[in-house]
Design a protein around this motif. Structure first.
Motif, short mmCIF file in Angstrom:
data_model
loop_
_atom_site.label_atom_id
_atom_site.label_comp_id
_atom_site.label_asym_id
_atom_site.label_seq_id
_atom_site.Cartn_x
_atom_site.Cartn_y
_atom_site.Cartn_z
N ALA A 196 16.89 54.86 35.13
CA ALA A 196 17.86 55.50 36.02
C ALA A 196 17.19 55.92 37.33
O ALA A 196 17.75 55.77 38.42
N ALA A 197 15.97 56.46 37.22
CA ALA A 197 15.26 56.92 38.41
C ALA A 197 14.78 55.76 39.27
O ALA A 197 14.79 55.84 40.51
N SER A 198 14.37 54.67 38.63
CA SER A 198 13.80 53.55 39.38
C SER A 198 14.83 52.52 39.81
O SER A 198 14.59 51.73 40.72
N GLY A 199 15.96 52.49 39.12
CA GLY A 199 16.95 51.45 39.35
C GLY A 199 16.74 50.22 38.51
O GLY A 199 17.51 49.27 38.59
N GLY A 200 15.66 50.22 37.70
CA GLY A 200 15.39 49.11 36.80
C GLY A 200 14.93 47.86 37.54
O GLY A 200 14.67 47.90 38.74
N PRO A 201 14.84 46.71 36.88
CA PRO A 201 15.18 46.55 35.46
C PRO A 201 14.10 47.10 34.51
O PRO A 201 14.38 47.32 33.34
N PHE A 202 12.88 47.34 35.05
CA PHE A 202 11.81 47.86 34.23
C PHE A 202 11.68 49.36 34.45
O PHE A 202 12.39 49.95 35.27
N LEU A 203 10.79 49.99 33.71
CA LEU A 203 10.74 51.45 33.71
C LEU A 203 10.51 52.02 35.10
O LEU A 203 11.07 53.06 35.46
N PHE A 204 9.68 51.35 35.90
CA PHE A 204 9.40 51.82 37.26
C PHE A 204 9.78 50.76 38.28
O PHE A 204 9.15 50.62 39.31
N GLY A 205 10.84 50.03 37.98
CA GLY A 205 11.36 49.01 38.87
C GLY A 205 10.76 47.65 38.57
O GLY A 205 11.44 46.77 38.03
N THR A 206 9.48 47.48 38.90
CA THR A 206 8.77 46.26 38.55
C THR A 206 7.96 46.49 37.28
O THR A 206 7.73 47.62 36.87
N PHE A 207 7.53 45.40 36.65
CA PHE A 207 6.77 45.49 35.40
C PHE A 207 5.45 46.20 35.65
O PHE A 207 4.70 45.86 36.56
N THR A 208 5.16 47.20 34.79
CA THR A 208 3.90 47.94 34.90
C THR A 208 3.27 48.09 33.51
O THR A 208 3.83 47.65 32.51
N ALA A 209 2.13 48.75 33.49
CA ALA A 209 1.44 49.03 32.23
C ALA A 209 2.32 49.79 31.26
O ALA A 209 2.21 49.62 30.04
N ALA A 210 3.19 50.65 31.77
CA ALA A 210 4.07 51.42 30.88
C ALA A 210 5.00 50.50 30.11
O ALA A 210 5.25 50.72 28.90
N ASP A 211 5.51 49.47 30.75
CA ASP A 211 6.35 48.50 30.04
C ASP A 211 5.54 47.77 28.97
O ASP A 211 6.05 47.52 27.87
#
Length: 215
Positions: free
Chosen positions: A147-162
């Motif tokens: 919701a905060a990033s707008g997706g589609p991944f946790l921080f918008g683009t794919f990161t270590a958290a994903d």
């Protein structure tokens, strides 16, 4: 530069191997892969030869040995800053590391009851309140971050958290947990990533069976 060599176990079952593998693949980091399959106890004496813990994954880079999934991801993030494995905004980076550590140390009820299994036919099993609490917290994390990033991944683009949460996506899918739309949308995005598809296709071709991981 010396070649990066990532030692992993079965792609069907090894959630900890999946994390650095998908992080490096998604970031376009070149590495060699060495797969050592589990024995019937989800271990292998050969692991001791490549890692001081006797577990995988383990990354070899020249004389450097790095074990533990998150440590491997941190190491390659430092080697390849251009890969942007962590969010660029400091506040987001802090949250990404916090939830990655939460995944590393927590959600044991879910992990124990519902092993990662790429080829498991979808179907629910009876689970405890502790498992349901784990799933609720994970859903809260994913919903808040997308919701905060707008997706589609946790921080918008794919990161270590994903990468750290990738095995959980498999768990919620194959054990058929009921999820709301934001969680389902995130899961679909991760499962559509080329790196996820490559790992899953290789997992489906494996013939090894680990009885302990067949819930």
């Amino acid at each position: 530069m010396d070649r990066l060599v990532l030692h992993i176990a079965n792609k069907n079952y090894s959630s900890w191997s999946f994390r650095p593998w998908i992080a490096m693949k998604a970031a376009g980091i070149d590495f060699d892969e060495v797969l050592i399959p589990f024995d019937d106890d989800a271990s292998n004496p050969l692991f001791r030869e490549i890692s001081p813990t006797g577990k995988v994954p383990a990354l070899h880079h020249g004389t450097v040995r790095v074990w533990e999934s998150l440590a491997i991801i941190e190491y390659v993030a430092e080697l390849f800053p251009e890969a942007v494995l962590w969010p660029q905004v400091r506040a987001d980076r802090a949250v990404a590391r916090a939830i990655s550590m939460e995944m590393l140390s927590g959600f044991r009820a879910l992990r124990n009851a519902c092993p990662m299994n790429m080829r498991r036919p979808k179907g629910a099993i009876a689970v405890s309140d502790a498992v349901r609490a784990d799933v609720a917290r994970i859903a809260e994390i994913w919903s808040a971050c997308t919701a905060a990033s707008g997706g589609p991944f946790l921080f918008g683009t794919f990161t270590a958290a994903d990468a750290m949460f990738a095995p959980v996506v498999n768990r919620l899918d194959v054990y058929d947990f009921a999820v709301d739309t934001p969680v389902a949308t995130y899961m679909q995005a991760l499962q559509a990533h080329p790196a996820w598809i490559e790992w899953r296709e290789a997992a489906l071709r494996e013939t090894w069976i680990v009885p302990a991981d067949e819930a």
